[in-house]
Scaffold this active site. Structure first.
Site, short mmCIF file in Angstrom:
data_model
loop_
_atom_site.label_atom_id
_atom_site.label_comp_id
_atom_site.label_asym_id
_atom_site.label_seq_id
_atom_site.Cartn_x
_atom_site.Cartn_y
_atom_site.Cartn_z
N GLU A 98 42.46 33.83 53.70
CA GLU A 98 42.28 34.14 52.28
C GLU A 98 42.41 35.64 52.03
OE1 GLU A 98 42.12 33.55 49.30
OE2 GLU A 98 40.89 31.86 48.71
N ASP A 99 42.72 36.01 50.79
CA ASP A 99 42.74 37.43 50.44
C ASP A 99 41.33 37.96 50.17
OD1 ASP A 99 42.48 35.93 48.10
OD2 ASP A 99 43.95 37.07 46.96
N ASP A 102 35.20 35.75 46.45
CA ASP A 102 34.46 36.34 45.33
C ASP A 102 33.27 35.42 45.04
OD1 ASP A 102 33.82 37.84 43.12
OD2 ASP A 102 35.48 37.16 41.89
N PHE A 151 37.31 45.14 40.56
CA PHE A 151 38.54 44.36 40.60
C PHE A 151 39.58 45.13 41.42
CE2 PHE A 151 42.43 42.34 39.36
CZ PHE A 151 42.05 41.02 39.34
N ARG A 164 51.08 43.27 43.76
CA ARG A 164 50.93 42.62 45.07
C ARG A 164 51.62 43.40 46.18
NH1 ARG A 164 48.80 37.47 44.21
NH2 ARG A 164 49.49 36.38 42.36
P1 IMP Z 1 36.57 32.84 44.12
O1 IMP Z 1 36.98 31.41 43.98
O2 IMP Z 1 35.67 33.29 42.98
O3 IMP Z 1 35.98 33.19 45.45
O4 IMP Z 1 37.85 33.70 43.89
C1 IMP Z 1 38.82 33.82 44.82
C2 IMP Z 1 40.17 34.15 44.17
O5 IMP Z 1 40.02 34.93 42.95
C3 IMP Z 1 40.95 35.00 45.11
O6 IMP Z 1 41.71 34.20 46.00
C4 IMP Z 1 41.78 35.84 44.17
O7 IMP Z 1 42.97 35.16 43.84
C5 IMP Z 1 40.94 35.99 42.93
N1 IMP Z 1 40.20 37.26 42.89
C6 IMP Z 1 38.86 37.43 42.98
N2 IMP Z 1 38.53 38.74 42.91
C7 IMP Z 1 39.70 39.41 42.78
C8 IMP Z 1 40.03 40.83 42.67
O8 IMP Z 1 39.19 41.74 42.68
N3 IMP Z 1 41.35 41.11 42.56
C9 IMP Z 1 42.33 40.17 42.56
N4 IMP Z 1 42.06 38.85 42.66
C10 IMP Z 1 40.75 38.48 42.77
#
Ligand code: IMP
Length: 176
Positions: A98-99, A102, A151, A164
């Site tokens: 994963e990147d 959050d 962010f 990206r």
């Molecule tokens: P989660 O489901 O809330 O954990 O969010 C995960 C996804 O939200 C990541 O795979 C990203 O695509 C996006 N995301 C969350 N925070 C950021 C950020 O700071 N920058 C860019 N994308 C984010």
């Protein structure tokens, strides 16, 4: 927009050093075994690409893509599978890449889907983790960096589809 320059939060060099350490830990943990690496599109493409170059194991690379329904910023949402794996993961060692984690909703939902397919093992590597917003607690087996609740963009991560391609993780300046 043409003169826009984000601030560097994590440099290319720092990322490369951390990836070396993560790849060594993964290679040691799965020594003598094969690994299915699942790159979660689109954000993890650059991290995954650099990571697998350093892992010293036979790798089978797969891609998966999901999107959040409705308000993707809340933890109560659900996800939709947009692109699925091409092969079976039953009985295999699987590493999800994963990147960023959050709220944790995306990776929790993905793990639920993957576990139904009965892999031998299922682990998570994430470049970034934002503890402040984390609701769905998922152990991150191989973590790059813990960051503040900002962010971030670059190194695969986007803002409205842009940035990206940046080789570092950056933050957008106020006013841009
Ligand atoms: P989660 O489901 O809330 O954990 O969010 C995960 C996804 O939200 C990541 O795979 C990203 O695509 C996006 N995301 C969350 N925070 C950021 C950020 O700071 N920058 C860019 N994308 C984010």
């Amino acid at each position: 927009m043409e003169n826009f320059s984000p601030d560097v939060l994590i440099s290319e060099e720092e990322i490369a050093l951390r990836i070396d350490a993560l790849a060594k830990a993964i290679s040691d943990d799965f020594a003598g075994q094969e690994l299915v690496v699942v790159c979660v599109l689109k954000g993890a493409f650059m991290f995954c690409s650099d990571l697998i170059k350093k892992i010293e194991l036979p790798i089978n690379l797969e891609f998966i893509q999901v999107s959040s329904y409705g308000d993707g910023t809340t933890s109560s949402g659900s996800i939709e599978l947009k692109l699925d794996l091409t092969g079976s993961i039953a009985g295999k060692n699987v590493l999800m890449v994963e990147d960023i984690v959050d709220t944790g909703l995306t990776i929790k939902s993905l793990f639920e889907i993957m576990e139904l397919r009965k892999p031998k093992s299922l682990k998570l590597a994430s470049l970034l983790f934002k503890p402040d917003r984390n609701v769905h607690k998922m152990p991150i087996d191989y973590l790059g960096f813990e960051i503040e609740d900002k962010f971030v963009i670059g190194y695969g991560l986007d803002y409205a589809g842009r940035y990206r391609e940046l080789p570092y993780v950056g933050v957008l300046n106020a006013g841009n």
